[in-house]
Design an enzyme around this catalytic site. Sequence first.
Site, PDB file in Angstrom:
ATOM      1  N   SER A  50       0.667  -1.210   0.073  1.00  0.00           N
ATOM      2  CA  SER A  50       0.147   0.056  -0.111  1.00  0.00           C
ATOM      3  C   SER A  50       0.955   1.319   0.031  1.00  0.00           C
ATOM      4  CB  SER A  50      -0.941   0.097   1.172  1.00  0.00           C
ATOM      5  OG  SER A  50      -0.253  -0.097   2.374  1.00  0.00           O
ATOM      6  N   ASP A 343      -2.741   8.067   8.346  1.00  0.00           N
ATOM      7  CA  ASP A 343      -3.723   7.297   9.003  1.00  0.00           C
ATOM      8  C   ASP A 343      -2.965   6.326  10.022  1.00  0.00           C
ATOM      9  OD1 ASP A 343      -2.283   5.339   7.511  1.00  0.00           O
ATOM     10  OD2 ASP A 343      -3.874   4.749   6.092  1.00  0.00           O
ATOM     11  N   HIS A 346       0.065   4.669   7.190  1.00  0.00           N
ATOM     12  CA  HIS A 346       0.796   5.271   6.021  1.00  0.00           C
ATOM     13  C   HIS A 346       1.162   6.806   6.434  1.00  0.00           C
ATOM     14  CE1 HIS A 346      -2.046   2.053   4.828  1.00  0.00           C
ATOM     15  NE2 HIS A 346      -0.846   1.740   4.113  1.00  0.00           N
TER      16      HIS A 346
END
Length: 381
Positions: A50, A343, A346
């Site tokens: 991600s 978040d 990340h």
Amino acid sequence: MVPPKASSRFIILLSFIMLGSLTNPCKGEHGGGRGEAGDAGRGVFVFGSSLVDNGNNNFLPEPGVRADYAPYGLDFPAGPSGRFSNGKNPVDALAELLKLPGRVPPFLDPTTTGDRILHGVNYASGGSGILDETRPTRGTVISLNQQISNFERVTLPQLTTQLGRHGGRHSAELHKYLFVVGTGGNDYLLNYYLGGVANTVSLQDFTALLTSTFVSQLKKLHGLGARKFVLLSVQPIGCVPVVKALLHAANGSCVEAINEAALLFNRNLSSLVDNMGQQMPGSHLVYVNSYTIITDIIQNPTQRGFTETSLGCCETSPTNGNGVLCKKEGRVCEDRHAYVFFDGLHPTEAVNLRIAEKAYGSPRKDEAYPINVKQLLRRGL
Ligand SMILES: *[C@@H]1O[C@H](CO)[C@@H](O)[C@H](O)[C@H]1NC(C)=O
Ligand SMILES: *[C@@H]1O[C@H](CO)[C@@H](O)[C@H](O)[C@H]1NC(C)=O
């Protein structure tokens, strides 16, 4: 050590990656301008989790690990796009430093065909890892092996056609592309700790397995024609908000036992850069130490222009991503430039920009080793 039980609570995604991209800003012997023959074969292929996914997971079936809703993309020109940050990820930033003509498209986007692939493709998938078994408890991801297979079976034949059309010889042109790989964090967080592997396998043995698997994946890419590699380290996963919260690092300090896992892997990764040259003839590798780059910000926030190193900027959701992902339409901090994390896991765009700048041009070997991406571009031409 991490209590494996805590695990089942955070299940979702942890992905790590980073990205990269690049193309040579200098003109080749063909001399042409942007879009002409001299530019063909200059771009970036991106693999990982991600941290570098730029929208592939949007095309996977629900329920999945996605960042296609606000407040993700709050500072991104196109809004929420599947990037797991408020703005650009490190690959976006690197592509800009490389002066690529546009963003590197996500592989699963149906419009990623024809000459859109000429400057590279991004295969990364949030929640994925080095091992096929690494995945969130809910939802589909594209494993690194599958990402490499997508490059081999789908992109490579199309690219051969496209490069031929643009006057290049395929293998010679492929040597100019950068292959950016950013993965490994999820193997520890989702698989080793949350998945309970830690109950039966030592951290050393697990790290050895990750390393040998990763080596064969790099060799596979080399066999397909890759020559220039940019490897992103695992982040300081013991410092991310979701890990601190789950393990009750109450006074805000990082969870050193989890950071130690990242360090074990990262040490192996940087030594790969020293030895893989012989095993993969003609190759050049750069190790980007995002671990150190992020840790430096956490330890010297004021000097680096940050104020919040511990809390994530967005309100996270216990039901969507178990403390990793932002709550849909949830609260978000005002000064996103001052936060390290967007978040639960990340980094913010501000951090991603810094990682890309260091990858591209840092003269420090503890940031880009043994050379930086700018120097990598000049190798073997
Ligand atoms: C990687 O690290 C582990 C543990 O730290 C070690 O046992 C293993 O041999 C290393 N592998 C390589 C290829 O360096
Ligand atoms: C935070 O907690 C850790 C572990 O309990 C301890 O080693 C460290 O000294 C503490 N830091 C502060 C600033 O209290």
